[in-house]
Every structure is written in structure tokens, then in C-alpha cells.
Design a protein around this motif. Structure first.
Motif, PDB file in Angstrom:
ATOM      1  N   LYS A 128      -8.976   3.363  -2.568  1.00 59.86           N
ATOM      2  CA  LYS A 128      -8.996   4.710  -3.148  1.00 59.86           C
ATOM      3  C   LYS A 128     -10.391   5.316  -3.050  1.00 59.86           C
ATOM      4  O   LYS A 128     -10.539   6.524  -2.869  1.00 59.86           O
ATOM      5  N   GLY A 186      -1.825   5.877  -4.512  1.00 54.60           N
ATOM      6  CA  GLY A 186      -1.655   7.252  -4.961  1.00 54.60           C
ATOM      7  C   GLY A 186      -0.673   7.420  -6.090  1.00 54.60           C
ATOM      8  O   GLY A 186      -0.343   8.556  -6.466  1.00 54.60           O
ATOM      9  N   ARG A 187      -0.201   6.332  -6.664  1.00 53.97           N
ATOM     10  CA  ARG A 187       0.740   6.395  -7.774  1.00 53.97           C
ATOM     11  C   ARG A 187       0.168   5.647  -8.976  1.00 53.97           C
ATOM     12  O   ARG A 187      -0.794   4.906  -8.856  1.00 53.97           O
ATOM     13  N   GLU A 188       0.792   5.859 -10.105  1.00 55.22           N
ATOM     14  CA  GLU A 188       0.352   5.144 -11.300  1.00 55.22           C
ATOM     15  C   GLU A 188       0.541   3.642 -11.081  1.00 55.22           C
ATOM     16  O   GLU A 188       1.616   3.200 -10.668  1.00 55.22           O
ATOM     17  N   PHE A 189      -0.507   2.906 -11.359  1.00 51.89           N
ATOM     18  CA  PHE A 189      -0.481   1.466 -11.063  1.00 51.89           C
ATOM     19  C   PHE A 189      -0.966   0.671 -12.268  1.00 51.89           C
ATOM     20  O   PHE A 189      -2.015   0.972 -12.848  1.00 51.89           O
ATOM     21  N   SER A 190      -0.191  -0.331 -12.632  1.00 53.92           N
ATOM     22  CA  SER A 190      -0.557  -1.241 -13.715  1.00 53.92           C
ATOM     23  C   SER A 190      -0.693  -2.647 -13.147  1.00 53.92           C
ATOM     24  O   SER A 190       0.300  -3.221 -12.672  1.00 53.92           O
ATOM     25  N   THR A 225       0.840  -1.211   0.000  1.00 55.82           N
ATOM     26  CA  THR A 225       0.000   0.000   0.000  1.00 55.82           C
ATOM     27  C   THR A 225       0.868   1.252   0.000  1.00 55.82           C
ATOM     28  O   THR A 225       0.584   2.217  -0.720  1.00 55.82           O
ATOM     29  N   TYR A 226       1.914   1.246   0.799  1.00 52.11           N
ATOM     30  CA  TYR A 226       2.816   2.398   0.862  1.00 52.11           C
ATOM     31  C   TYR A 226       3.473   2.664  -0.488  1.00 52.11           C
ATOM     32  O   TYR A 226       3.635   3.827  -0.905  1.00 52.11           O
ATOM     33  N   VAL A 227       3.841   1.606  -1.185  1.00 47.05           N
ATOM     34  CA  VAL A 227       4.540   1.751  -2.469  1.00 47.05           C
ATOM     35  C   VAL A 227       3.598   2.174  -3.585  1.00 47.05           C
ATOM     36  O   VAL A 227       3.937   3.032  -4.417  1.00 47.05           O
ATOM     37  N   TYR A 228       2.393   1.603  -3.628  1.00 38.45           N
ATOM     38  CA  TYR A 228       1.536   1.765  -4.806  1.00 38.45           C
ATOM     39  C   TYR A 228       0.369   2.734  -4.643  1.00 38.45           C
ATOM     40  O   TYR A 228      -0.157   3.216  -5.645  1.00 38.45           O
TER      41      TYR A 228
END
Length: 268
Positions: free
Chosen positions: A115, A37-41, A32-35
């Protein structure tokens, strides 16, 4: 000697039951910390896990199956291997890899839902905790200590594999994700109150062990009193997670034996 030592063998094992819940917390926290709020594929996420997790899981499951059943014919071998792959039963430690694979498979959906509800996460955490405790109570009372033969087939099937299903431990994944989303508040909370956690852990452990012996005293077998899926383990694991999280923060400040710890982590 065995009469005296045998209960303490169960106590030691029972006292370590927080480890799987801790791994679930850490897994959800990191992802969760890494992904978030960031672009995620999802496709890139899954393809990376395919190489790092799924392929080794399959290979080691086949190796353990061959080791456990070296003399069976090919058809029986593949039946055993297939069962081990879909349950994580090829070897005792692979169940957690199997649980992790389930979380990886659901993580894109998990991320999407979080989200949508990111402004209500404290309430989500409370609801998740209540659901976990109530579910563990019902599971422990009516499935683990109940007459499963009289239940519908789907409940019997669940009872057989429940320890290897992600939904059985949903709170700890939610807990880890919420901690990642509120990391600044979580860190401030740990800095302010963390020094009390070792004492809280000791008190919780004493109550936890006392409850184990109380269950045995009132007729429950040691084996059933020490199962993972019960409310006491949920409460104990939460305190253990907070305590070890605080200890990890203290270690990060001083980095004692950093090279040794780093070397062990690199090969483990």
C-alpha cells in the motif's frame, strides 16, 4: 537402457520445477486481489487460516511422522514430529504448506508495504527480479556447489533449510501481487501476446534442457544440475507461469469439461 533412461528421468523432474513457483504466484495473486484496497483485519485473516491450514498441517504432520516412525518411543516421536512441523519435512509435499504458512504470517505486513509503494510497483517488480536472479546465482555457485563447511554457522543453517524459506522465492510472491494490482493491464497483455507464449515456452524449455545437459557435460552431477535453486529455473518458471496463465484464460472462455474440472478442483 538405464544409462539412456536415467538422464531423461532427471529431465522430466527438472522440467516440472515450475510448479512450486506457479503456486506461489497464484497464492499471492489471489490474496492481493481479494484484500488489497479493502478493509483488512489481520486477526480475522489469521484465525481463518488457523482453521483451514494450520490445524490440518499439524494433524497431517503428526500422522506422517507416526507412519514413518511407528516403532519409536514417545520422546523420539515428539522430537521427530517437532522437527517435521518446523521444517515441513514430515512428508515431501508438506514443504509447500509450510511455505504458504510463512506467507500467511507475513501477509499483513506484505499488504501494508505494498500500500505504501503501490505507485512504484513496476520498479519494485524489476528490482525483485534482479535480486532473485543474483541471489539464485550466488546460492547455486557458493552454497549448493560450494564448500559449506567453511562458511559461518548461520549460512550453514540457511543452506539446510533454504528450500523451505519464503525469502528464497520472494520474486514469485511479488510477481503474483503485482499481477493482481495491475490485473486489467495484465489481462490486456495476455490477450494481445498470449498466443505466442506456447512457442516461447517450447523454446525456453529446449534451452532449459540444453543448459541442464551442458552443466552435466562440464562436470556437474545430474542431481546438482537439476536443483530448483538456480537462475535458469527462475527464468523458465516465469515463462511457464505466463503460458499456463494464458491457457487458463482460454479455458475460462470456453469452459471445456467444466463439470469434470470443477469436481476435481473441489476434492483436490
Amino acid at each position: 537402457f538405464l544409462t539412456v533412461a536415467f538422464p531423461f528421468y532427471y529431465v522430466i523432474g527438472h522440467s516440472l520445477h515450475f510448479n512450486r513457483e506457479t503456486f506461489m504466484f497464484v497464492t499471492a495473486f489471489v490474496l492481493t486481489y481479494v484484500y488489497f484496497g479493502r478493509e483488512f483485519s489481520a486477526s480475522k485473516f489469521w484465525s481463518k487460516r488457523l482453521l483451514l491450514i494450520i490445524i490440518p498441517y499439524i494433524l497431517w504432520s503428526l500422522i506422517y511422522t507416526w507412519y514413518r516412525y511407528p516403532d519409536v518411543d514417545l520422546m523420539t516421536f515428539w522430537q521427530k514430529a517437532e522437527y517435521g512441523l518446523r521444517t515441513g519435512n514430515a512428508s515431501y509435499q508438506l514443504y509447500y504448506v509450510f511455505l504458504t504458512l510463512q506467507f500467511y504470517a507475513l501477509f499483513p505486513l506484505f499488504l501494508l508495504i505494498f500500500k505504501k509503494i503501490k505507485h512504484h510497483m513496476p520498479l519494485v517488480l524489476v528490482i525483485s527480479f534482479i535480486v532473485q536472479v543474483v541471489f539464485m546465482f550466488l546460492d547455486f555457485k557458493y552454497i549448493i556447489n560450494g564448500s559449506k563447511e567453511s562458511y559461518p554457522l548461520w549460512i550453514q543453517a540457511y543452506a539446510q533449510y533454504q528450500a523451505r524459506l519464503i525469502f528464497t522465492y520472494q520474486f514469485f510472491f511479488v510477481f503474483g501481487a503485482v499481477a493482481a494490482l495491475y490485473i486489467d493491464r495484465a489481462k490486456a497483455f495476455m490477450v494481445k501476446y498470449g498466443k505466442y507464449f506456447p512457442y516461447l515456452f517450447l523454446l525456453t524449455w529446449l534451452g532449459y534442457v540444453g543448459y541442464f545437459f551442458l552443466q552435466v557435460r562440464f562436470g556437474l552431477s545430474m542431481q546438482k544440475a537439476a536443483v530448483v535453486l538456480q537462475p535458469s529455473v527462475t527464468l523458465y518458471s516465469i515463462v511457464a507461469i505466463l503460458t499456463f496463465l494464458w491457457l487458463a484464460m482460454k479455458w475460462a472462455e470456453k469452459r471445456l469439461y467444466y463439470r469434470t474440472v470443477h469436481a476435481v478442483a473441489a476434492v483436490s
